[in-house]
Design a protein around this motif. Structure first.
Motif, PDB file in Angstrom:
ATOM      1  N   VAL A 108       0.882  -1.336   0.114  1.00  0.00           N
ATOM      2  CA  VAL A 108       0.144  -0.035   0.132  1.00  0.00           C
ATOM      3  C   VAL A 108       0.903   1.169   0.055  1.00  0.00           C
ATOM      4  O   VAL A 108       0.756   2.414  -0.903  1.00  0.00           O
ATOM      5  CB  VAL A 108      -0.866  -0.089   1.112  1.00  0.00           C
ATOM      6  CG1 VAL A 108      -1.664   1.332   1.301  1.00  0.00           C
ATOM      7  CG2 VAL A 108      -2.032  -1.216   1.102  1.00  0.00           C
ATOM      8  N   LEU A 109       1.927   1.336   0.903  1.00  0.00           N
ATOM      9  CA  LEU A 109       2.618   2.521   0.986  1.00  0.00           C
ATOM     10  C   LEU A 109       3.407   2.598  -0.382  1.00  0.00           C
ATOM     11  O   LEU A 109       3.721   3.688  -0.888  1.00  0.00           O
ATOM     12  CB  LEU A 109       3.989   2.359   2.056  1.00  0.00           C
ATOM     13  CG  LEU A 109       3.289   2.587   3.539  1.00  0.00           C
ATOM     14  CD1 LEU A 109       4.528   2.165   4.523  1.00  0.00           C
ATOM     15  CD2 LEU A 109       2.870   3.925   3.475  1.00  0.00           C
ATOM     16  N   GLY A 110       4.101   1.466  -0.999  1.00  0.00           N
ATOM     17  CA  GLY A 110       4.419   1.705  -2.234  1.00  0.00           C
ATOM     18  C   GLY A 110       3.734   2.228  -3.251  1.00  0.00           C
ATOM     19  O   GLY A 110       4.287   2.726  -4.160  1.00  0.00           O
ATOM     20  N   TYR A 111       2.614   1.408  -3.493  1.00  0.00           N
ATOM     21  CA  TYR A 111       1.762   2.081  -4.649  1.00  0.00           C
ATOM     22  C   TYR A 111       1.353   3.461  -4.513  1.00  0.00           C
ATOM     23  O   TYR A 111       0.824   4.205  -5.447  1.00  0.00           O
ATOM     24  CB  TYR A 111       0.493   1.097  -4.862  1.00  0.00           C
ATOM     25  CG  TYR A 111       0.785  -0.025  -5.783  1.00  0.00           C
ATOM     26  CD1 TYR A 111       0.697   0.265  -7.160  1.00  0.00           C
ATOM     27  CD2 TYR A 111       1.193  -1.274  -5.241  1.00  0.00           C
ATOM     28  CE1 TYR A 111       0.943  -0.550  -8.173  1.00  0.00           C
ATOM     29  CE2 TYR A 111       1.300  -2.240  -6.359  1.00  0.00           C
ATOM     30  CZ  TYR A 111       1.306  -2.000  -7.700  1.00  0.00           C
ATOM     31  OH  TYR A 111       1.631  -3.098  -8.704  1.00  0.00           O
ATOM     32  N   CYS A 112       0.975   3.876  -3.218  1.00  0.00           N
ATOM     33  CA  CYS A 112       0.598   5.144  -3.045  1.00  0.00           C
ATOM     34  C   CYS A 112       2.056   6.352  -3.052  1.00  0.00           C
ATOM     35  O   CYS A 112       1.449   7.455  -3.053  1.00  0.00           O
ATOM     36  CB  CYS A 112       0.118   5.466  -1.745  1.00  0.00           C
ATOM     37  SG  CYS A 112      -1.519   4.460  -1.520  1.00  0.00           S
ATOM     38  N   VAL A 169       1.520   8.672   8.033  1.00  0.00           N
ATOM     39  CA  VAL A 169       1.587   8.350   6.599  1.00  0.00           C
ATOM     40  C   VAL A 169       2.018   9.657   5.982  1.00  0.00           C
ATOM     41  O   VAL A 169       2.868   9.746   4.887  1.00  0.00           O
ATOM     42  CB  VAL A 169       0.526   7.735   6.033  1.00  0.00           C
ATOM     43  CG1 VAL A 169       0.478   7.732   4.474  1.00  0.00           C
ATOM     44  CG2 VAL A 169       0.110   6.469   6.531  1.00  0.00           C
ATOM     45  N   GLY A 170       1.234  10.999   6.300  1.00  0.00           N
ATOM     46  CA  GLY A 170       1.595  12.058   5.583  1.00  0.00           C
ATOM     47  C   GLY A 170       3.186  12.490   6.100  1.00  0.00           C
ATOM     48  O   GLY A 170       3.827  13.205   5.213  1.00  0.00           O
ATOM     49  N   LEU A 171       3.646  12.148   7.402  1.00  0.00           N
ATOM     50  CA  LEU A 171       4.838  12.397   7.548  1.00  0.00           C
ATOM     51  C   LEU A 171       5.715  11.823   6.754  1.00  0.00           C
ATOM     52  O   LEU A 171       6.817  12.235   6.382  1.00  0.00           O
ATOM     53  CB  LEU A 171       5.131  12.188   9.077  1.00  0.00           C
ATOM     54  CG  LEU A 171       4.475  13.132  10.248  1.00  0.00           C
ATOM     55  CD1 LEU A 171       4.744  12.623  11.816  1.00  0.00           C
ATOM     56  CD2 LEU A 171       4.967  14.391  10.231  1.00  0.00           C
ATOM     57  N   LEU A 172       5.474  10.465   6.611  1.00  0.00           N
ATOM     58  CA  LEU A 172       6.608   9.678   5.843  1.00  0.00           C
ATOM     59  C   LEU A 172       6.681  10.224   4.406  1.00  0.00           C
ATOM     60  O   LEU A 172       7.714  10.238   3.961  1.00  0.00           O
ATOM     61  CB  LEU A 172       5.888   8.242   5.540  1.00  0.00           C
ATOM     62  CG  LEU A 172       6.740   7.173   4.928  1.00  0.00           C
ATOM     63  CD1 LEU A 172       8.146   7.014   5.305  1.00  0.00           C
ATOM     64  CD2 LEU A 172       5.903   5.841   4.695  1.00  0.00           C
TER      65      LEU A 172
END
Length: 184
Positions: A108-112, A169-172
């Motif tokens: 999920v993190l990668g596709y986003c 997630v926004g911080l990342l």
């Protein structure tokens, strides 16, 4: 009919052999569905779209940053990605009742990352250190955060905690936007 050892050196097909892409586990239909669900987050999302996990978004971001800009930054990209992935994985498992596996979190993190890939592609053509770069970076961060938090709350069925998921997630993604803007 028995197959002889010379069949390995011929161009004939074996009966009932699956295609190579299927055998390798590459499914372009799933990749398209995942990319569309990230790039158009206003449409309803299937809960099982991220059942198969891969890291194509993060790899394409790294390629845009390194190959096209000419700067070697793999250590920063993968270091921040690893720390962020472990942190988000821990936070999501602490917040949800059912939990999420590490591969799905990374997928999920990668596709986003796809909006961030667009930003890094634009950084090749434009100098993003001014106000235009700031506005484009903020837009990319919000887009990535909106998509990722929507995916996570859909997969984990915790829609009441979306803002709590969106903050880390926004911080990342903000850290990655800084890497893009400061790359030149």
């Amino acid at each position: 009919m028995p197959i002889s050892w010379t069949a390995a050196f011929s161009t004939g097909d074996y009966p009932d052999e699956p295609p190579l892409l299927e055998e390798l586990g590459i499914n372009f239909g799933h990749m398209r569905d995942k990319a569309i669900s990230v790039l158009n987050p206003l449409t309803p999302i299937d809960k099982h779209v991220f059942d198969e996990s891969d890291l194509r978004g993060l790899c394409s971001f790294a390629c845009c940053m390194v190959v096209f800009s000419g700067k070697i930054q793999f250590n920063f990209i993968y270091g921040v990605a690893l720390l962020g992935w472990l942190s988000i994985y821990a936070i999501l498992n602490l917040m949800s009742e059912s939990g999420i596996d590490s591969a799905r979190t990374a997928s999920v993190l990668g596709y986003c990352f796809l909006p961030m890939v667009l930003l890094s592609s634009l950084s090749i053509l434009l100098h993003l250190s001014g106000p235009v770069g700031f506005i484009m970076s903020i837009f990319s961060i919000f887009w990535c955060t909106y998509s990722a938090s929507l995916m996570f709350v859909t997969v984990l069925s915790m829609s009441d905690q979306r803002l709590l998921v969106a903050y880390p997630v926004g911080l990342l993604y903000s850290a990655f936007a800084l890497l893009v803007v400061m790359a030149k």
